[in-house]
Design a protein around this motif. Structure first.
Motif, PDB file in Angstrom:
ATOM      1  N   LEU A 286       0.815  -1.213   0.000  1.00 47.78           N
ATOM      2  CA  LEU A 286       0.000   0.000   0.000  1.00 47.78           C
ATOM      3  C   LEU A 286       0.848   1.262   0.000  1.00 47.78           C
ATOM      4  O   LEU A 286       0.366   2.345  -0.361  1.00 47.78           O
ATOM      5  CB  LEU A 286      -0.924   0.017   1.220  1.00 47.78           C
ATOM      6  CG  LEU A 286      -1.901  -1.162   1.358  1.00 47.78           C
ATOM      7  CD1 LEU A 286      -2.678  -1.051   2.663  1.00 47.78           C
ATOM      8  CD2 LEU A 286      -2.847  -1.208   0.165  1.00 47.78           C
ATOM      9  N   GLY A 287       2.103   1.120   0.434  1.00 46.76           N
ATOM     10  CA  GLY A 287       3.008   2.267   0.450  1.00 46.76           C
ATOM     11  C   GLY A 287       2.736   3.253   1.564  1.00 46.76           C
ATOM     12  O   GLY A 287       2.966   4.461   1.396  1.00 46.76           O
ATOM     13  N   VAL A 288       2.249   2.776   2.728  1.00 47.99           N
ATOM     14  CA  VAL A 288       1.946   3.672   3.847  1.00 47.99           C
ATOM     15  C   VAL A 288       2.463   3.068   5.145  1.00 47.99           C
ATOM     16  O   VAL A 288       2.767   1.872   5.229  1.00 47.99           O
ATOM     17  CB  VAL A 288       0.425   3.929   3.968  1.00 47.99           C
ATOM     18  CG1 VAL A 288      -0.115   4.610   2.720  1.00 47.99           C
ATOM     19  CG2 VAL A 288      -0.337   2.625   4.249  1.00 47.99           C
ATOM     20  N   GLY A 289       2.535   3.905   6.175  1.00 54.47           N
ATOM     21  CA  GLY A 289       2.946   3.438   7.493  1.00 54.47           C
ATOM     22  C   GLY A 289       2.581   4.450   8.562  1.00 54.47           C
ATOM     23  O   GLY A 289       2.273   5.606   8.271  1.00 54.47           O
ATOM     24  N   PHE A 290       2.592   4.024   9.826  1.00 54.49           N
ATOM     25  CA  PHE A 290       2.362   4.921  10.960  1.00 54.49           C
ATOM     26  C   PHE A 290       2.985   4.306  12.203  1.00 54.49           C
ATOM     27  O   PHE A 290       3.321   3.110  12.238  1.00 54.49           O
ATOM     28  CB  PHE A 290       0.869   5.198  11.179  1.00 54.49           C
ATOM     29  CG  PHE A 290       0.068   3.994  11.603  1.00 54.49           C
ATOM     30  CD1 PHE A 290      -0.089   3.653  12.945  1.00 54.49           C
ATOM     31  CD2 PHE A 290      -0.543   3.182  10.654  1.00 54.49           C
ATOM     32  CE1 PHE A 290      -0.824   2.546  13.334  1.00 54.49           C
ATOM     33  CE2 PHE A 290      -1.289   2.073  11.023  1.00 54.49           C
ATOM     34  CZ  PHE A 290      -1.431   1.755  12.367  1.00 54.49           C
ATOM     35  N   THR A 291       3.124   5.119  13.245  1.00 55.95           N
ATOM     36  CA  THR A 291       3.747   4.684  14.494  1.00 55.95           C
ATOM     37  C   THR A 291       2.818   4.980  15.665  1.00 55.95           C
ATOM     38  O   THR A 291       2.211   6.056  15.721  1.00 55.95           O
ATOM     39  CB  THR A 291       5.089   5.400  14.704  1.00 55.95           C
ATOM     40  OG1 THR A 291       5.959   5.116  13.596  1.00 55.95           O
ATOM     41  CG2 THR A 291       5.767   4.940  15.992  1.00 55.95           C
ATOM     42  N   VAL A 292       2.702   4.032  16.590  1.00 56.45           N
ATOM     43  CA  VAL A 292       1.886   4.243  17.789  1.00 56.45           C
ATOM     44  C   VAL A 292       2.775   4.723  18.930  1.00 56.45           C
ATOM     45  O   VAL A 292       3.994   4.533  18.905  1.00 56.45           O
ATOM     46  CB  VAL A 292       1.156   2.940  18.193  1.00 56.45           C
ATOM     47  CG1 VAL A 292       0.148   2.542  17.124  1.00 56.45           C
ATOM     48  CG2 VAL A 292       2.151   1.806  18.438  1.00 56.45           C
ATOM     49  N   PRO A 293       2.207   5.353  19.954  1.00 52.95           N
ATOM     50  CA  PRO A 293       3.004   5.889  21.067  1.00 52.95           C
ATOM     51  C   PRO A 293       3.649   4.788  21.907  1.00 52.95           C
ATOM     52  O   PRO A 293       3.314   3.603  21.804  1.00 52.95           O
ATOM     53  CB  PRO A 293       1.966   6.675  21.886  1.00 52.95           C
ATOM     54  CG  PRO A 293       0.833   6.933  20.950  1.00 52.95           C
ATOM     55  CD  PRO A 293       0.793   5.744  20.033  1.00 52.95           C
ATOM     56  N   ASP A 294       4.559   5.202  22.775  1.00 52.66           N
ATOM     57  CA  ASP A 294       5.183   4.285  23.729  1.00 52.66           C
ATOM     58  C   ASP A 294       4.105   3.606  24.561  1.00 52.66           C
ATOM     59  O   ASP A 294       3.113   4.234  24.957  1.00 52.66           O
ATOM     60  CB  ASP A 294       6.129   5.038  24.665  1.00 52.66           C
ATOM     61  CG  ASP A 294       7.421   5.441  23.986  1.00 52.66           C
ATOM     62  OD1 ASP A 294       7.812   4.773  23.014  1.00 52.66           O
ATOM     63  OD2 ASP A 294       8.032   6.443  24.420  1.00 52.66           O
ATOM     64  N   GLY A 295       4.311   2.317  24.842  1.00 47.71           N
ATOM     65  CA  GLY A 295       3.372   1.567  25.660  1.00 47.71           C
ATOM     66  C   GLY A 295       2.291   0.871  24.877  1.00 47.71           C
ATOM     67  O   GLY A 295       1.526   0.097  25.441  1.00 47.71           O
ATOM     68  N   PHE A 296       2.209   1.125  23.569  1.00 47.27           N
ATOM     69  CA  PHE A 296       1.220   0.462  22.727  1.00 47.27           C
ATOM     70  C   PHE A 296       1.801  -0.817  22.127  1.00 47.27           C
ATOM     71  O   PHE A 296       3.007  -0.906  21.873  1.00 47.27           O
ATOM     72  CB  PHE A 296       0.770   1.367  21.578  1.00 47.27           C
ATOM     73  CG  PHE A 296      -0.344   2.306  21.929  1.00 47.27           C
ATOM     74  CD1 PHE A 296      -1.618   2.131  21.411  1.00 47.27           C
ATOM     75  CD2 PHE A 296      -0.131   3.368  22.805  1.00 47.27           C
ATOM     76  CE1 PHE A 296      -2.649   2.991  21.736  1.00 47.27           C
ATOM     77  CE2 PHE A 296      -1.150   4.238  23.136  1.00 47.27           C
ATOM     78  CZ  PHE A 296      -2.418   4.048  22.599  1.00 47.27           C
ATOM     79  N   VAL A 297       0.929  -1.796  21.908  1.00 50.60           N
ATOM     80  CA  VAL A 297       1.301  -3.041  21.245  1.00 50.60           C
ATOM     81  C   VAL A 297       0.407  -3.202  20.026  1.00 50.60           C
ATOM     82  O   VAL A 297      -0.821  -3.081  20.124  1.00 50.60           O
ATOM     83  CB  VAL A 297       1.142  -4.256  22.180  1.00 50.60           C
ATOM     84  CG1 VAL A 297       1.391  -5.565  21.419  1.00 50.60           C
ATOM     85  CG2 VAL A 297       2.102  -4.148  23.357  1.00 50.60           C
ATOM     86  N   ILE A 298       1.014  -3.478  18.858  1.00 54.26           N
ATOM     87  CA  ILE A 298       0.274  -3.581  17.608  1.00 54.26           C
ATOM     88  C   ILE A 298      -0.004  -5.047  17.291  1.00 54.26           C
ATOM     89  O   ILE A 298       0.853  -5.905  17.443  1.00 54.26           O
ATOM     90  CB  ILE A 298       1.066  -2.954  16.436  1.00 54.26           C
ATOM     91  CG1 ILE A 298       1.381  -1.489  16.723  1.00 54.26           C
ATOM     92  CG2 ILE A 298       0.284  -3.068  15.131  1.00 54.26           C
ATOM     93  CD1 ILE A 298       2.219  -0.830  15.653  1.00 54.26           C
ATOM     94  N   ASP A 299      -1.225  -5.310  16.806  1.00 54.70           N
ATOM     95  CA  ASP A 299      -1.617  -6.633  16.340  1.00 54.70           C
ATOM     96  C   ASP A 299      -2.144  -6.481  14.921  1.00 54.70           C
ATOM     97  O   ASP A 299      -3.199  -5.881  14.701  1.00 54.70           O
ATOM     98  CB  ASP A 299      -2.694  -7.221  17.256  1.00 54.70           C
ATOM     99  CG  ASP A 299      -3.148  -8.607  16.807  1.00 54.70           C
ATOM    100  OD1 ASP A 299      -2.430  -9.223  15.989  1.00 54.70           O
ATOM    101  OD2 ASP A 299      -4.205  -9.070  17.267  1.00 54.70           O
ATOM    102  N   ASN A 300      -1.408  -7.009  13.952  1.00 52.44           N
ATOM    103  CA  ASN A 300      -1.781  -6.873  12.548  1.00 52.44           C
ATOM    104  C   ASN A 300      -2.730  -8.001  12.176  1.00 52.44           C
ATOM    105  O   ASN A 300      -2.313  -9.090  11.800  1.00 52.44           O
ATOM    106  CB  ASN A 300      -0.528  -6.898  11.669  1.00 52.44           C
ATOM    107  CG  ASN A 300      -0.829  -6.607  10.214  1.00 52.44           C
ATOM    108  OD1 ASN A 300      -1.903  -6.119   9.879  1.00 52.44           O
ATOM    109  ND2 ASN A 300       0.120  -6.900   9.350  1.00 52.44           N
TER     110      ASN A 300
END
Length: 471
Positions: A286-300
């Motif tokens: 898709l050619g995109v991205g983002f970052t979550v703040p400290d303390g967050f956990v990402i589940d794709n």
């Protein structure tokens, strides 16, 4: 937590979840069982990201399945095993001999006996007709509530009856889990595998769950309506069942051959679904991205990117079909958001891309919603939820949305999958030194210990093979 995002969206649908019984009630007969499994099979494949193909891994798994089936109560039952292309730690079975295991579970296991314990447990659910029995009991619970409502003309009494029946159903499900544990341990013990493998893997799942938790720990409060017994209860039960075969050390674990089988397996997200690198999500397709703040956990997940924060904030990131140049603010106020706060729409740009945001309040939850349209016309949606509308919650939403960016083509081309890799322990190695070789993961030491079933402070044995994650 994330399920509560459904309170915000109008007309949301629910996805089939592993472990829940879905489909039509069927009587116990092999042709019907076969058809039930065949009907559900493509749905499960789609829900779990497709099939993961790896000839070496498939051969490793086939050896384990063969031994378990031969030692089971129904050795003539044929099974079709599928490796699901998902980083989730999961396994389940359907009537008709359909067995499923995720590559996430295979990455967490450390030997053949642990995988055998998982598969024997899932086979036990099928051979003991648990799915059919649970569906019949659930149907009875609904019928009871309707009878009470109709006879007494009292909906509250009907709901009370349904709640009582649901508690009975939850207890019934917990009994099934323990029964499947007992059958599974007995089966792998008869197969010559280490019967204590079940308790080992349950412990490993608990540690990995703590790693995945945003707070680094799990909620210790008992949930009496949970469909499974608490993990400590299951571990204790599995240990007592295993002692029927002898003391720890009895049976084969087949560690080295199993680890060779998982060497090189994709870890975490599949390339087609994007990558999670610590606190950043990027999708080169898709050619995109983002970052979550400290303390967050990402589940794709397969249909969206989900994230949770230590303060209870939940995030869903997905795509929505809008025309190029659409009025993003008007879209936010077009009626798909429950509890929409009139006048809360703000229009702005994110790294040169048009964007809009708004607020909502529904069912005791605060929401922040934002949409960003990329240069190609694709529109992406951020939905944040928290029970408390705090400044920290608002700041986390702003910080995440403002991090959204288009990937440079050269950057996207360099991205590759993380993989499980076997390394040998040297004489001067420690868990800390080996964990430093991990790449692209959050809290590498904690993940290294969880993946290899190593306790904090435990010394590594020179010459042993251990798993690391790297690109």
């Amino acid at each position: 937590m994330l399920a509560l995002l459904g309170l915000l969206l109008s007309g949301c649908s629910t996805l089939m979840t592993a472990g829940e019984d879905t489909g039509t009630l069927v009587s116990r007969s092999d042709p019907v069982d076969d058809r039930f499994g065949a009907d559900e099979h493509p749905r499960i494949i789609a829900a779990y990201g497709g099939v993961y193909h790896d000839a070496k891994l498939e051969q490793t798994l086939a050896r384990v399945v063969g031994r378990v089936v031969a030692a089971s109560d129904k050795p003539n039952q044929s099974y079709r095993i599928t490796i699901l292309n998902s980083p989730a730690v999961n396994a389940f079975a359907l009537p008709g001999g359909y067995l499923y295991v995720t590559r996430g579970l295979l990455a967490l296991a450390n030997d053949s006996s642990e995988v055998a314990a998982v598969l024997a447990h899932e086979m036990a659910h099928v051979t003991a007709d648990h799915a059919i029995a649970r569906q019949n009991k659930a149907r009875t619970a609904v019928i009871v509530s309707r009878v009470v409502t109709d006879v007494l003309d009292d909906d509250d009494a009907g709901q009370l009856a349904l709640a009582s029946s649901q508690r009975s159903l939850a207890s019934f499900s917990r009994q099934q889990e323990l029964e499947a544990d007992a059958i599974g341990v007995k089966t792998i013990g008869r197969a010559g595998y280490d019967p204590f493998a079940a308790s080992r893997f349950l412990t490993a799942m608990g540690r990995f769950g703590s790693y995945k938790s945003a707070s680094g720990g799990t909620d210790k409060r008992p949930d009496f309506l949970a469909s499974h017994p608490t993990t400590p209860d299951r571990i204790d039960f599995s240990v007592r069942a295993a002692r029927q075969f002898g003391s720890p050390g009895v049976g084969e674990v087949d560690r080295d051959r199993y680890l060779e089988g998982v060497d090189g397996m994709v870890f975490g997200d599949d390339p087609s679904q994007g990558f999670v690198r610590e606190r950043t999500f990027v999708n080169p397709t898709l050619g995109v991205g983002f970052t979550v703040p400290d303390g967050f956990v990402i589940d794709n997940a397969s249909d969206a990117v989900l994230a949770t924060g230590a303060d209870g904030t939940a995030l869903r990131f997905d795509a929505v079909a809008l025309p190029v140049g659409a009025d993003l603010g008007a879209y936010l106020g077009s009626g798909w958001v429950n509890g929409f706060v009139q006048g809360s729409v703000q229009r702005f740009t994110v790294n040169g891309l048009p964007a809009a945001s708004a607020s909502a309040n529904a069912k005791g939850w605060a929401f922040r919603i934002a949409v960003v349209q990329s240069g190609t016309g694709a529109t992406y949606r951020f939905i944040f939820a928290n029970e408390v509308d705090s400044a920290q919650f608002a700041q986390a939403a702003v910080e995440t949305v403002m991090s959204f960016r288009k990937l440079d083509p050269a950057e996207a081309a360099k991205l590759s999958s993380l993989r499980v890799k076997l390394v040998g322990v040297k004489a001067d190695d420690t868990a800390q030194s080996v964990a430093r070789r991990m790449r692209g993961v959050d809290r590498p030491l904690e993940l290294f210990l969880a993946l290899n079933d190593i306790k904090p402070g435990e010394a590594l044995t020179p010459g042993m093979k251990v798993k690391i994650v790297s690109d």
